[in-house]
Write a protein that holds these residues in place. Structure first.
Motif, PDB file in Angstrom:
ATOM      1  N   LEU A 164      29.387 105.442  14.251  1.00 58.56           N
ATOM      2  CA  LEU A 164      28.290 104.480  14.124  1.00 58.56           C
ATOM      3  C   LEU A 164      26.948 105.178  13.907  1.00 58.56           C
ATOM      4  O   LEU A 164      26.086 104.640  13.218  1.00 58.56           O
ATOM      5  N   ALA A 165      26.784 106.351  14.517  1.00 63.12           N
ATOM      6  CA  ALA A 165      25.512 107.057  14.367  1.00 63.12           C
ATOM      7  C   ALA A 165      25.752 108.551  14.506  1.00 63.12           C
ATOM      8  O   ALA A 165      26.674 108.983  15.183  1.00 63.12           O
ATOM      9  N   SER A 166      24.919 109.306  13.841  1.00 62.88           N
ATOM     10  CA  SER A 166      24.979 110.757  13.981  1.00 62.88           C
ATOM     11  C   SER A 166      23.553 111.281  13.862  1.00 62.88           C
ATOM     12  O   SER A 166      22.720 110.695  13.158  1.00 62.88           O
ATOM     13  N   PRO A 167      23.230 112.376  14.543  1.00 64.38           N
ATOM     14  CA  PRO A 167      21.863 112.890  14.498  1.00 64.38           C
ATOM     15  C   PRO A 167      21.540 113.469  13.119  1.00 64.38           C
ATOM     16  O   PRO A 167      22.400 114.014  12.430  1.00 64.38           O
ATOM     17  N   GLU A 168      20.271 113.323  12.740  1.00 62.77           N
ATOM     18  CA  GLU A 168      19.838 113.878  11.459  1.00 62.77           C
ATOM     19  C   GLU A 168      19.755 115.399  11.528  1.00 62.77           C
ATOM     20  O   GLU A 168      20.131 116.093  10.597  1.00 62.77           O
ATOM     21  N   LYS A 169      19.254 115.889  12.665  1.00 70.15           N
ATOM     22  CA  LYS A 169      19.108 117.331  12.824  1.00 70.15           C
ATOM     23  C   LYS A 169      19.546 117.703  14.242  1.00 70.15           C
ATOM     24  O   LYS A 169      19.075 117.119  15.215  1.00 70.15           O
ATOM     25  N   CYS A 170      20.435 118.654  14.370  1.00 70.15           N
ATOM     26  CA  CYS A 170      20.900 119.112  15.684  1.00 70.15           C
ATOM     27  C   CYS A 170      19.996 120.249  16.160  1.00 70.15           C
ATOM     28  O   CYS A 170      19.526 121.056  15.362  1.00 70.15           O
ATOM     29  N   ARG A 171      19.800 120.306  17.477  1.00 71.07           N
ATOM     30  CA  ARG A 171      18.989 121.384  18.038  1.00 71.07           C
ATOM     31  C   ARG A 171      19.794 122.669  18.127  1.00 71.07           C
ATOM     32  O   ARG A 171      20.985 122.663  18.399  1.00 71.07           O
ATOM     33  N   THR A 172      19.121 123.766  17.928  1.00 69.54           N
ATOM     34  CA  THR A 172      19.775 125.072  18.033  1.00 69.54           C
ATOM     35  C   THR A 172      19.641 125.574  19.462  1.00 69.54           C
ATOM     36  O   THR A 172      18.934 124.986  20.294  1.00 69.54           O
ATOM     37  N   GLU A 173      20.306 126.675  19.760  1.00 70.51           N
ATOM     38  CA  GLU A 173      20.254 127.238  21.112  1.00 70.51           C
ATOM     39  C   GLU A 173      18.850 127.725  21.463  1.00 70.51           C
ATOM     40  O   GLU A 173      18.466 127.744  22.632  1.00 70.51           O
ATOM     41  N   LYS A 174      18.079 128.115  20.448  1.00 65.86           N
ATOM     42  CA  LYS A 174      16.709 128.564  20.706  1.00 65.86           C
ATOM     43  C   LYS A 174      15.810 127.410  21.127  1.00 65.86           C
ATOM     44  O   LYS A 174      14.881 127.589  21.913  1.00 65.86           O
ATOM     45  N   GLU A 175      16.072 126.209  20.627  1.00 65.95           N
ATOM     46  CA  GLU A 175      15.254 125.036  20.955  1.00 65.95           C
ATOM     47  C   GLU A 175      15.585 124.458  22.325  1.00 65.95           C
ATOM     48  O   GLU A 175      14.771 123.751  22.911  1.00 65.95           O
ATOM     49  N   ILE A 176      16.793 124.744  22.854  1.00 70.47           N
ATOM     50  CA  ILE A 176      17.182 124.244  24.169  1.00 70.47           C
ATOM     51  C   ILE A 176      16.600 125.160  25.224  1.00 70.47           C
ATOM     52  O   ILE A 176      16.809 126.377  25.210  1.00 70.47           O
ATOM     53  N   GLY A 177      15.863 124.583  26.172  1.00 70.43           N
ATOM     54  CA  GLY A 177      15.210 125.367  27.219  1.00 70.43           C
ATOM     55  C   GLY A 177      16.213 125.905  28.236  1.00 70.43           C
ATOM     56  O   GLY A 177      17.288 125.344  28.434  1.00 70.43           O
ATOM     57  N   PRO A 178      15.846 127.018  28.926  1.00 69.73           N
ATOM     58  CA  PRO A 178      16.768 127.615  29.901  1.00 69.73           C
ATOM     59  C   PRO A 178      16.972 126.755  31.150  1.00 69.73           C
ATOM     60  O   PRO A 178      17.982 126.873  31.833  1.00 69.73           O
ATOM     61  N   THR A 179      16.021 125.875  31.459  1.00 75.23           N
ATOM     62  CA  THR A 179      16.141 125.039  32.664  1.00 75.23           C
ATOM     63  C   THR A 179      16.703 123.657  32.344  1.00 75.23           C
ATOM     64  O   THR A 179      16.847 122.839  33.243  1.00 75.23           O
ATOM     65  N   GLU A 180      17.029 123.395  31.118  1.00 76.93           N
ATOM     66  CA  GLU A 180      17.514 122.073  30.725  1.00 76.93           C
ATOM     67  C   GLU A 180      18.984 121.894  31.146  1.00 76.93           C
ATOM     68  O   GLU A 180      19.808 122.777  30.951  1.00 76.93           O
ATOM     69  N   GLN A 181      19.282 120.758  31.746  1.00 77.43           N
ATOM     70  CA  GLN A 181      20.646 120.460  32.192  1.00 77.43           C
ATOM     71  C   GLN A 181      21.495 120.069  30.992  1.00 77.43           C
ATOM     72  O   GLN A 181      21.157 119.149  30.257  1.00 77.43           O
ATOM     73  N   LEU A 182      22.618 120.746  30.802  1.00 72.56           N
ATOM     74  CA  LEU A 182      23.491 120.461  29.679  1.00 72.56           C
ATOM     75  C   LEU A 182      24.768 119.731  30.103  1.00 72.56           C
ATOM     76  O   LEU A 182      25.569 119.373  29.250  1.00 72.56           O
TER      77      LEU A 182
END
Length: 107
Positions: free
Chosen positions: A12-30
């Protein structure tokens, strides 16, 4: 999911642009479960043991069952106790044969 699509889901939906590992912060919960459950960790329910586990009769029964739990230990137990490894059927057949011999000798 329909039969004409061989029960495959429809995207039904898909992201236009996926984030890379560099854009994901070290403190962000995955962890997706934490995201869904508002940062709460699911605690598994404690398994309660039955009330009769502490009874002396149950403890005695478990000790008796331990002798015959597997084949090797059972064989050793019977060899020590009866000086042979026979089932109750073999013993019964031997007793029948002995009684037949006694009757034949008496006649």
């Amino acid at each position: 999911m329909r039969k004409d699509r061989d029960y495959f889901p429809v995207v039904l939906a898909s992201p236009e642009k996926c984030r890379t590992e560099k854009e994901i912060g070290p403190t962000e919960q995955l962890d997706f479960k934490l995201h869904i459950m508002n940062n709460k960790v699911e605690a598994p329910a404690k398994k309660f043991e039955p009330f009769y586990v502490k009874f002396p009769s149950y403890i005695k029964e478990m000790k008796d069952r331990e002798r015959t739990r597997n084949q090797k230990q059972s064989k050793m137990y019977h060899l020590v106790k009866y000086n042979c490894y026979k089932s109750f059927l073999n013993i019964r057949e031997e007793e029948k044969e002995k009684s037949k011999l006694k009757k034949a000798i008496e006649e």
